[in-house]
Design a protein around this motif. Structure first.
Motif, PDB file in Angstrom:
ATOM      1  N   LEU A  54      30.937  46.603  36.028  1.00 22.23           N
ATOM      2  CA  LEU A  54      31.496  47.428  37.104  1.00 22.23           C
ATOM      3  C   LEU A  54      31.703  46.628  38.381  1.00 22.23           C
ATOM      4  O   LEU A  54      32.726  46.766  39.053  1.00 22.23           O
ATOM      5  N   HIS A  55      30.746  45.783  38.726  1.00 19.30           N
ATOM      6  CA  HIS A  55      30.871  44.954  39.931  1.00 19.30           C
ATOM      7  C   HIS A  55      32.110  44.061  39.816  1.00 19.30           C
ATOM      8  O   HIS A  55      32.924  43.983  40.737  1.00 19.30           O
ATOM      9  N   SER A 104      37.886  42.723  40.851  1.00 21.32           N
ATOM     10  CA  SER A 104      39.242  42.544  40.320  1.00 21.32           C
ATOM     11  C   SER A 104      40.223  43.494  40.989  1.00 21.32           C
ATOM     12  O   SER A 104      41.345  43.119  41.307  1.00 21.32           O
ATOM     13  N   GLN A 105      39.781  44.719  41.185  1.00 18.27           N
ATOM     14  CA  GLN A 105      40.628  45.714  41.839  1.00 18.27           C
ATOM     15  C   GLN A 105      40.965  45.296  43.260  1.00 18.27           C
ATOM     16  O   GLN A 105      42.033  45.630  43.784  1.00 18.27           O
ATOM     17  N   ASN A 106      40.076  44.547  43.875  1.00 16.77           N
ATOM     18  CA  ASN A 106      40.286  44.055  45.239  1.00 16.77           C
ATOM     19  C   ASN A 106      40.916  42.659  45.220  1.00 16.77           C
ATOM     20  O   ASN A 106      40.585  41.809  46.047  1.00 16.77           O
ATOM     21  N   LYS A 107      41.792  42.429  44.252  1.00 18.29           N
ATOM     22  CA  LYS A 107      42.548  41.182  44.131  1.00 18.29           C
ATOM     23  C   LYS A 107      41.649  39.955  43.998  1.00 18.29           C
ATOM     24  O   LYS A 107      41.931  38.899  44.547  1.00 18.29           O
ATOM     25  N   GLY A 108      40.512  40.138  43.301  1.00 22.31           N
ATOM     26  CA  GLY A 108      39.614  39.035  43.045  1.00 22.31           C
ATOM     27  C   GLY A 108      38.710  38.663  44.198  1.00 22.31           C
ATOM     28  O   GLY A 108      37.947  37.713  44.090  1.00 22.31           O
ATOM     29  N   ARG A 109      38.812  39.404  45.304  1.00 26.75           N
ATOM     30  CA  ARG A 109      37.945  39.114  46.450  1.00 26.75           C
ATOM     31  C   ARG A 109      36.491  39.385  46.064  1.00 26.75           C
ATOM     32  O   ARG A 109      36.157  40.455  45.586  1.00 26.75           O
TER      33      ARG A 109
END
Length: 77
Positions: A10-11, A16-21
């Motif tokens: 999940l983390h 990933s959803q935050n563009k890999g940030r």
């Protein structure tokens, strides 16, 4: 699969959803309203929150579309 595996998945998905940030343990814990130590213990498998295990098992019983609907309802609470 262990609970810590689920937290790691999940983390990573949130990152990933935050563009890999990358998201620090501290920032993730803060967003969840828990201490960094607690979150770290969950991710490392030193603590196994019973409620999380039950929630994950319940989500696992649902079809993908129903998971999305349930999570969206939870987020509105």
């Amino acid at each position: 699969m262990q609970i810590n595996d689920l937290f790691n998945i999940l983390h990573n998905s949130i990152e990933s959803q935050n563009k890999g940030r990358k998201i620090s343990l501290k920032d993730m814990a803060k967003s969840l309203g828990i201490s960094m130590r607690t979150y770290q213990d969950w991710k490392l498998g030193r603590a196994k929150p019973q409620a999380a295990s039950v929630v994950i098992k319940m989500l696992g019983e649902l079809e993908d579309d129903e998971i999305i609907r349930a999570v969206r309802k939870i987020n509105k609470l």
